[in-house]
Design a protein around this motif. Structure first.
Motif, PDB file in Angstrom:
ATOM      1  N   GLU A 192       0.818  -1.211   0.000  1.00 34.66           N
ATOM      2  CA  GLU A 192       0.000   0.000   0.000  1.00 34.66           C
ATOM      3  C   GLU A 192       0.853   1.263   0.000  1.00 34.66           C
ATOM      4  O   GLU A 192       0.355   2.364  -0.287  1.00 34.66           O
ATOM      5  CB  GLU A 192      -0.901   0.025   1.250  1.00 34.66           C
ATOM      6  N   LEU A 193       2.103   1.172   0.378  1.00 32.73           N
ATOM      7  CA  LEU A 193       2.947   2.358   0.520  1.00 32.73           C
ATOM      8  C   LEU A 193       3.492   2.819  -0.828  1.00 32.73           C
ATOM      9  O   LEU A 193       3.812   1.997  -1.703  1.00 32.73           O
ATOM     10  CB  LEU A 193       4.115   2.059   1.460  1.00 32.73           C
ATOM     11  N   ASN A 194       3.584   4.141  -0.955  1.00 30.74           N
ATOM     12  CA  ASN A 194       4.244   4.679  -2.152  1.00 30.74           C
ATOM     13  C   ASN A 194       5.752   4.566  -1.956  1.00 30.74           C
ATOM     14  O   ASN A 194       6.230   4.338  -0.835  1.00 30.74           O
ATOM     15  CB  ASN A 194       3.809   6.124  -2.395  1.00 30.74           C
ATOM     16  N   PRO A 195       6.540   4.754  -2.999  1.00 25.23           N
ATOM     17  CA  PRO A 195       7.993   4.581  -2.893  1.00 25.23           C
ATOM     18  C   PRO A 195       8.644   5.465  -1.835  1.00 25.23           C
ATOM     19  O   PRO A 195       9.559   5.013  -1.137  1.00 25.23           O
ATOM     20  CB  PRO A 195       8.494   4.930  -4.290  1.00 25.23           C
ATOM     21  N   ASP A 196       8.170   6.717  -1.668  1.00 19.23           N
ATOM     22  CA  ASP A 196       8.803   7.595  -0.679  1.00 19.23           C
ATOM     23  C   ASP A 196       8.554   7.102   0.749  1.00 19.23           C
ATOM     24  O   ASP A 196       9.471   7.089   1.581  1.00 19.23           O
ATOM     25  CB  ASP A 196       8.251   9.021  -0.839  1.00 19.23           C
ATOM     26  N   ASP A 197       7.313   6.710   1.052  1.00 22.22           N
ATOM     27  CA  ASP A 197       7.021   6.199   2.393  1.00 22.22           C
ATOM     28  C   ASP A 197       7.761   4.891   2.672  1.00 22.22           C
ATOM     29  O   ASP A 197       8.258   4.660   3.773  1.00 22.22           O
ATOM     30  CB  ASP A 197       5.511   5.988   2.560  1.00 22.22           C
TER      31      ASP A 197
END
Length: 495
Positions: free
Chosen positions: A302-307
């Motif tokens: 569920e996380l985007n690359p930055d998170d």
């Protein structure tokens, strides 16, 4: 004295002394009696040496070549009345008894060995050694005597043989020996012997009192152990008495053992405290590391690359803190062991410090902190382990940098002093409170104004530094005023 005799060893010693005194006393009495008797015999024989010769010269002992037995009987009887100390015998040239003054029933042997008689007659007339001859009244007994040859018409007819100290004398002498006076002499002698024994025991008790005191110290030490400090007997280490030197060595040994025990106890308490702090410090980054990794594993889809990168970087930073803390723990443990290897060499000190400062140059620029070493003299060469000294300067500079702010400076100053060089690592940072200065080198100690960071130091840097310098036989000191900076100083030996 009674306390002295209550000890089993000294009781045995007292018994040994008593037996020795009794044996020596008995031997002395026997020797005294023998010496007195020998002296009396020698005096008596020399005093009556010519007695037999006078009898031969003044009396006709033979008639028609035969002994005048009736005349000899009356002569011997009269002489014994006048001198009961003597017994008279007429011998033939071979030693056979021809006539005598004693009771015939008391004569045990009829033949006398004439060898001692010839020795007596052949000796000079002045005082001589005692010569003993056979006693006709006893088959084994020998006594002093006087003797003279009996010559008629140029022929040897026999010998006049006079026993000095006959049977009557022996009986009287035995009675005198057993009388009241001699018994009192013996009593007085035994009393003196007992007094001498008591005096010897008393003197021995005085001489062995230090030994009993030392024994008492040892027994008290065994009972108390290292748990409580004792008040030992003051012994003189320079005395000639071996017990005093032994007592002084025992006091030094117990003091050293207690000091080591207290040191070990203190170190053990410090280690337990350190482990408690370390477990707390490890728990925080480990919990954070585990939490971020678990969150990333659960939500990674569920996380985007930055998170996602943020979670992983945070976990990585916490893993670095754990790694750094564990490394320092291992380093401190190794430095506290007794066999730390040292590799000494000549080190250009200014160059080593420049290398250390260069390692922290980027971080210093980020915090606007100036760093320098003065003087930059390549002739200052010290003798030491370059790897460990590099670690010392790294810890000190990193510690100073952590407590400096914008516009502060860190100066490493070198001051040659004969065969040593004084090294000062000074900063103009926040300083250390006075109450914290005595504890600043303790493992895991943090000052009240310590600046928190994320490097995972764990409060071990200065403890490691102190131990590294101790391996160089160097002590480090600190001088600081709160809000006025801090200076760490130590001296290194020049090459």
């Amino acid at each position: 004295m009674m306390q002295f005799l209550r000890d089993a060893f000294f009781r045995r010693l007292a018994l040994l002394l008593l037996c020795s005194f009794v044996i020596v006393g008995a031997l002395f009495l026997l020797l005294m009696r023998y010496v007195v008797s020998a002296h009396q015999n020698e005096v008596a024989q020399n005093l009556h040496r010519d007695l037999a010769r006078h009898l031969v010269d003044q009396h006709a002992l033979f008639i028609d070549g035969q002994p005048d037995k009736e005349g000899l009987y009356h002569l011997f009887h009269n002489l014994m009345v006048l001198g009961p100390n003597f017994e008279f015998y007429l011998l033939d040239p071979q030693g056979e008894v021809l006539a005598y003054s004693a009771d015939p029933t008391q004569i045990k042997r009829r033949h006398i060995d004439i060898g001692p008689i010839r020795t007596f007659l052949g000796s000079p007339t002045e005082i001589q050694r005692t010569i003993y001859g056979a006693d006709p009244r006893d088959r084994e007994r020998r006594k002093i005597f006087s003797a003279a040859p009996v010559n008629r018409d140029g022929q040897l007819k026999g010998y006049m043989y006079v026993i000095i100290g006959g049977e009557v004398f022996d009986n009287v002498a035995q009675g005198v020996w057993q009388n009241q006076i001699l018994r009192w002499v013996v009593v007085v002698f035994l009393g003196g012997l007992i007094l001498s024994l008591m005096a010897s025991l008393w003197v021995f008790g005085l001489l062995t009192r230090p030994l009993r005191q030392l024994t008492g110290d040892m027994q008290r030490f065994r009972a108390v152990g290292l748990q409580r400090e004792l008040s030992p007997t003051p012994w003189d280490a320079n005395a000639n008495d071996v017990v005093h030197r032994l007592g002084s060595a025992f006091n030094a040994l117990t003091a050293s053992l207690r000091a080591q025990y207290l040191r070990i106890k203190t170190v053990d308490e410090m280690r337990r405290e350190l482990l408690a702090h370390i477990s707390h410090d490890l728990r925080t980054p480990l919990s954070s590391l585990r939490g971020y990794l678990e969150t990333w594993l659960i939500k990674r889809e569920e996380l985007n690359p930055d998170d996602s990168r943020h979670y992983v970087e945070t976990a990585y930073r916490n893993s670095k803190k754990v790694h750094r803390l564990v490394e320092q723990l291992f380093e401190l443990a190794c430095l506290e062991s007794a066999d730390v290897p040292m590799h000494f060499e000549e080190i250009v000190l200014a160059e080593l410090i420049q290398d250390v400062l260069q390692k922290f140059a980027l971080k210093a620029r980020q915090h606007c902190v100036r760093m320098d070493v003065t003087p930059q003299d390549s002739t200052i060469v010290v003798h030491g382990d370059i790897e460990k000294l590099e670690r010392v300067f790294s810890n000190l500079v990193e510690n100073a940098l952590r407590h400096c702010g914008r516009g502060d400076e860190i100066i490493v100053q070198l001051q040659p002093r004969g065969k040593e060089v004084l090294v000062s690592v000074k900063d103009s940072g926040c300083g250390i409170p006075a109450d914290d200065l005595p504890h600043i080198f303790e493992a895991h100690y943090r000052a009240a104004n310590s600046v928190p960071d994320n490097s995972g130091q764990g409060g071990l840097g200065l403890a490691i530094t102190k131990r590294l310098l101790a391996l160089h036989q160097v002590d480090i000191s600190v001088c600081s005023r709160e809000n006025h900076g801090t200076a760490f100083e130590f001296q290194l030996r020049c090459s």
